[in-house]
Scaffold this active site. Structure first.
Site, PDB file in Angstrom:
ATOM      1  N   HIS A   1      28.060  -4.240  17.935  1.00  0.00           N
ATOM      2  CA  HIS A   1      26.760  -5.385  18.822  1.00  0.00           C
ATOM      3  C   HIS A   1      27.610  -6.493  20.138  1.00  0.00           C
ATOM      4  O   HIS A   1      28.667  -7.339  19.682  1.00  0.00           O
ATOM      5  CB  HIS A   1      25.938  -5.651  18.546  1.00  0.00           C
ATOM      6  CG  HIS A   1      25.691  -6.591  17.636  1.00  0.00           C
ATOM      7  ND1 HIS A   1      26.429  -6.169  16.423  1.00  0.00           N
ATOM      8  CD2 HIS A   1      25.991  -7.614  17.601  1.00  0.00           C
ATOM      9  CE1 HIS A   1      26.951  -7.205  15.192  1.00  0.00           C
ATOM     10  NE2 HIS A   1      26.208  -8.711  15.663  1.00  0.00           N
TER      11      HIS A   1
ATOM     12  N   HIS B   1      25.851  -9.338  22.404  1.00  0.00           N
ATOM     13  CA  HIS B   1      24.500  -9.838  22.874  1.00  0.00           C
ATOM     14  C   HIS B   1      24.495 -10.121  23.786  1.00  0.00           C
ATOM     15  O   HIS B   1      26.274 -10.506  24.335  1.00  0.00           O
ATOM     16  CB  HIS B   1      25.158 -11.199  21.810  1.00  0.00           C
ATOM     17  CG  HIS B   1      25.355 -11.375  20.460  1.00  0.00           C
ATOM     18  ND1 HIS B   1      24.131 -11.747  19.548  1.00  0.00           N
ATOM     19  CD2 HIS B   1      25.922 -10.790  19.551  1.00  0.00           C
ATOM     20  CE1 HIS B   1      23.880 -11.157  18.403  1.00  0.00           C
ATOM     21  NE2 HIS B   1      25.323 -10.932  18.182  1.00  0.00           N
TER      22      HIS B   1
HETATM   23  P1  5GP Z   1      26.190 -11.171  14.166  1.00  0.00           P
HETATM   24  O1  5GP Z   1      25.711 -13.029  13.576  1.00  0.00           O
HETATM   25  O2  5GP Z   1      25.948  -9.725  13.583  1.00  0.00           O
HETATM   26  O3  5GP Z   1      26.832 -11.527  15.950  1.00  0.00           O
HETATM   27  O4  5GP Z   1      24.780 -10.943  15.084  1.00  0.00           O
HETATM   28  C1  5GP Z   1      23.693  -9.821  14.547  1.00  0.00           C
HETATM   29  C2  5GP Z   1      22.155 -10.004  15.150  1.00  0.00           C
HETATM   30  O5  5GP Z   1      21.435  -8.995  14.840  1.00  0.00           O
HETATM   31  C3  5GP Z   1      21.440 -11.256  15.040  1.00  0.00           C
HETATM   32  O6  5GP Z   1      21.696 -12.176  15.760  1.00  0.00           O
HETATM   33  C4  5GP Z   1      19.703 -11.172  14.472  1.00  0.00           C
HETATM   34  O7  5GP Z   1      18.941 -11.337  15.371  1.00  0.00           O
HETATM   35  C5  5GP Z   1      20.033  -9.614  15.262  1.00  0.00           C
HETATM   36  N1  5GP Z   1      19.746  -8.723  13.756  1.00  0.00           N
HETATM   37  C6  5GP Z   1      19.214  -8.662  12.446  1.00  0.00           C
HETATM   38  N2  5GP Z   1      18.707  -7.807  12.257  1.00  0.00           N
HETATM   39  C7  5GP Z   1      17.420  -6.998  12.820  1.00  0.00           C
HETATM   40  C8  5GP Z   1      16.614  -6.424  13.421  1.00  0.00           C
HETATM   41  O8  5GP Z   1      16.316  -5.086  12.532  1.00  0.00           O
HETATM   42  N3  5GP Z   1      15.754  -6.222  14.852  1.00  0.00           N
HETATM   43  C9  5GP Z   1      16.679  -6.755  15.684  1.00  0.00           C
HETATM   44  N4  5GP Z   1      16.597  -6.896  16.406  1.00  0.00           N
HETATM   45  N5  5GP Z   1      18.034  -7.931  15.245  1.00  0.00           N
HETATM   46  C10 5GP Z   1      18.491  -7.963  14.673  1.00  0.00           C
END
Ligand code: 5GP
Ligand code: ZN
Length: 141
Positions: free
Chosen positions: A99, A101
């Site tokens: 993903h 951001h």
């Molecule tokens: P990472 O830390 O892996 O780069 O980012 C994961 C992101 O996924 C986090 O910013 C977190 O808020 C988001 N996230 C986790 N679970 C969910 C969910 O169930 N729904 C949504 N919309 N975002 C999620």
């Protein structure tokens, strides 16, 4: 993948606030909303991280990023936008479905800080050429 949160969002098992969708890509609001409009862009095919991402999937994903970014800019009074992608738990990745951001920036206290610590003094121009050359030779496209 059955136990992946983002695959569940793609197939509708978990609700999300969708920003954009086509056959290959989904963009939806990050639940944490680090800043207003904080959006995640994901491939519909399960790919763990950038190391797992194939060229075609990457092309499809990144092809929609400028339009989504411009939509964020037109909708909100943003001053800039950070694109952040964490790969591997050491790099802060928490959800192991690739993903990107998109984080709109509003002011100095908006919840996100860029902190790059430069080590430029430790590298000669020759060191940089050698490092670049090693990476270049390892690239397989
Ligand atoms: P990472 O830390 O892996 O780069 O980012 C994961 C992101 O996924 C986090 O910013 C977190 O808020 C988001 N996230 C986790 N679970 C969910 C969910 O169930 N729904 C949504 N919309 N975002 C999620
Ligand atoms: Zn997944």
């Amino acid at each position: 993948m059955s136990d992946c949160i983002f695959c569940k969002i793609i197939n509708g098992e978990i609700p999300s606030a969708k920003v954009f969708e086509n056959d290959d890509v989904l963009a939806f609001l990050d639940i944490s909303q680090v800043t207003k409009g904080h959006t995640l862009v994901i491939p519909k095919i399960h790919k763990e991280d950038v190391f797992d991402l194939d060229t075609e999937t990457a092309e499809k994903l990144f092809s929609v990023v400028p339009a989504i970014s411009r939509a964020l800019r037109s909708e909100f009074d943003l001053k800039g936008l950070n694109m952040i992608n964490n790969n591997g738990s050491f790099a802060g990745q928490e959800v192991f479905h690739y993903h990107l951001h998109l984080v709109p920036r509003y002011d100095e206290k908006d919840g996100i800080q860029k902190k790059f610590i430069s080590h430029q003094a430790e590298y000669t121009p020759d060191d940089l050429q050698q490092i670049a050359s090693a990476i270049n030779q390892a690239i397989q496209i």
